[in-house]
Design a protein around this motif. Structure first.
Motif, PDB file in Angstrom:
ATOM      1  N   ASP A  32       0.833  -1.208   0.000  1.00 14.29           N
ATOM      2  CA  ASP A  32       0.000   0.000   0.000  1.00 14.29           C
ATOM      3  C   ASP A  32       0.868   1.259   0.000  1.00 14.29           C
ATOM      4  O   ASP A  32       0.577   2.226  -0.703  1.00 14.29           O
ATOM      5  N   ALA A  33       1.931   1.255   0.809  1.00 13.80           N
ATOM      6  CA  ALA A  33       2.849   2.395   0.832  1.00 13.80           C
ATOM      7  C   ALA A  33       3.528   2.571  -0.526  1.00 13.80           C
ATOM      8  O   ALA A  33       3.715   3.694  -1.000  1.00 13.80           O
ATOM      9  N   LEU A  34       3.902   1.463  -1.156  1.00  7.66           N
ATOM     10  CA  LEU A  34       4.511   1.527  -2.483  1.00  7.66           C
ATOM     11  C   LEU A  34       3.514   2.064  -3.516  1.00  7.66           C
ATOM     12  O   LEU A  34       3.874   2.875  -4.377  1.00  7.66           O
ATOM     13  N   ASP A  35       2.276   1.616  -3.422  1.00  9.37           N
ATOM     14  CA  ASP A  35       1.270   2.061  -4.388  1.00  9.37           C
ATOM     15  C   ASP A  35       1.020   3.557  -4.301  1.00  9.37           C
ATOM     16  O   ASP A  35       0.677   4.194  -5.300  1.00  9.37           O
ATOM     17  N   ARG A  36       1.187   4.144  -3.124  1.00 11.16           N
ATOM     18  CA  ARG A  36       1.009   5.591  -2.989  1.00 11.16           C
ATOM     19  C   ARG A  36       2.129   6.355  -3.702  1.00 11.16           C
ATOM     20  O   ARG A  36       1.984   7.540  -3.991  1.00 11.16           O
ATOM     21  N   ARG A  37       3.235   5.680  -3.955  1.00 11.67           N
ATOM     22  CA  ARG A  37       4.367   6.320  -4.659  1.00 11.67           C
ATOM     23  C   ARG A  37       4.704   5.543  -5.928  1.00 11.67           C
ATOM     24  O   ARG A  37       5.853   5.342  -6.268  1.00 11.67           O
ATOM     25  N   ARG A  38       3.678   5.125  -6.613  1.00 14.20           N
ATOM     26  CA  ARG A  38       3.826   4.372  -7.857  1.00 14.20           C
ATOM     27  C   ARG A  38       3.687   5.324  -9.036  1.00 14.20           C
ATOM     28  O   ARG A  38       2.873   6.232  -9.039  1.00 14.20           O
ATOM     29  N   TYR A  39       4.509   5.102 -10.032  1.00 12.61           N
ATOM     30  CA  TYR A  39       4.470   5.889 -11.266  1.00 12.61           C
ATOM     31  C   TYR A  39       4.133   4.949 -12.416  1.00 12.61           C
ATOM     32  O   TYR A  39       4.702   3.862 -12.524  1.00 12.61           O
ATOM     33  N   GLU A  40       3.250   5.393 -13.279  1.00 10.86           N
ATOM     34  CA  GLU A  40       2.884   4.586 -14.435  1.00 10.86           C
ATOM     35  C   GLU A  40       3.529   5.172 -15.679  1.00 10.86           C
ATOM     36  O   GLU A  40       3.457   6.380 -15.923  1.00 10.86           O
ATOM     37  N   GLY A 110       4.418   0.136 -18.001  1.00  8.39           N
ATOM     38  CA  GLY A 110       4.481  -0.558 -16.724  1.00  8.39           C
ATOM     39  C   GLY A 110       4.553   0.404 -15.561  1.00  8.39           C
ATOM     40  O   GLY A 110       4.353   1.612 -15.714  1.00  8.39           O
ATOM     41  N   PHE A 111       4.862  -0.158 -14.393  1.00 11.06           N
ATOM     42  CA  PHE A 111       4.915   0.622 -13.164  1.00 11.06           C
ATOM     43  C   PHE A 111       6.304   0.599 -12.557  1.00 11.06           C
ATOM     44  O   PHE A 111       6.982  -0.425 -12.563  1.00 11.06           O
ATOM     45  N   THR A 112       6.706   1.752 -12.046  1.00  4.33           N
ATOM     46  CA  THR A 112       7.948   1.889 -11.306  1.00  4.33           C
ATOM     47  C   THR A 112       7.598   2.505  -9.951  1.00  4.33           C
ATOM     48  O   THR A 112       6.576   3.183  -9.809  1.00  4.33           O
TER      49      THR A 112
END
Length: 177
Positions: A32-40, A110-112
Motif C-alpha cells: 500500500d505504501a509503495l502504491d502511494r508512490r507508484r508511477y505509471e 508498466g509501473f515503477t
C-alpha cells in the motif's frame, strides 16, 4: 503480486523490518505504501545504449529507463507497438538487452516505484506508533524508549531526502488573463 514481491523485500531491508513473527508491517501494508508512490509509464521511450565493435560500428541492443525499480511484468514495444521480448532484463536498474537490434525507440509500459519515499513513509508511521512508548527512571537507572521514535524519524527524513521529486501544474481559475 509476484512481480512486486522483490520490491517489497527491498523495502523491508531499507526499513530493517524482516518478515516473520516480529515484523512491524505486513506485505500488504508495504505494498500500500509503495502504491502511494507508484508511477505509471505508458509508451515511454527508453534511451538506447550503444555498443561499439572494433572498427567503430555501433549497435543498439541495450536500452535504459531514466529510473529503476520497475515491476517485472513491464511490456516493451517497438515503434509499431508490437510487443518485443528482451534477452535479459534488469528491472531494478531499469535496463533491458535484446539479442538483435530492435527498431527504436523502444517503448515501455508498466509501473515503477519510489522505494526511498515509501520507506520514509513507513518509517514515519512506525515512529508515530513508537511515540506512545514512555521513558522510565527508577533508582538512577533511565530507560529511554523515546529514542527509538527519534531514530526512526531520523531515518525517515534521510530516505525522504532521497525520494523522487514530483511536479504538477496548477491553474488559477480565479484570475482573468
Amino acid at each position: 503480486m509476484a512481480s512486486i514481491d522483490a520490491i517489497v523485500a527491498r523495502v523491508r531491508l531499507l526499513i530493517d523490518d524482516p518478515s516473520g513473527a516480529d515484523q512491524e508491517f505486513t506485505d500488504a501494508e508495504i505494498q500500500d505504501a509503495l502504491d502511494r508512490r507508484r508511477y505509471e509509464a505508458r509508451y515511454y521511450p527508453l534511451t538506447e545504449v550503444p555498443s561499439v565493435a572494433p572498427g567503430g560500428t555501433k549497435t543498439y541492443t541495450t536500452f535504459d529507463a531514466p529510473v529503476g525499480d520497475w515491476e517485472t511484468d513491464v511490456v516493451l514495444t517497438d515503434t509499431s507497438y508490437n510487443v518485443i521480448s528482451p534477452a535479459t532484463s534488469d528491472p531494478v536498474a531499469g535496463r533491458w538487452t535484446f539479442s538483435t537490434e530492435p527498431s527504436y525507440p523502444v517503448l515501455i509500459v508498466g509501473f515503477t516505484y519510489d522505494l526511498y519515499g515509501s520507506a520514509g513513509d513507513l518509517l514515519m508511521q512506525w515512529a508515530t506508533r513508537e511515540k506512545c512508548a514512555f521513558d522510565v527512571d527508577a533508582d538512577g537507572l533511565g530507560l529511554k524508549r523515546s529514542q527509538k521514535a527519534a531514530m526512526l524519524q531520523s531515518r525517515a527524513y534521510d530516505y525522504v531526502a532521497k525520494c523522487r521529486t514530483r511536479s504538477s501544474s496548477l491553474v488559477r481559475t480565479d484570475e482573468v488573463t
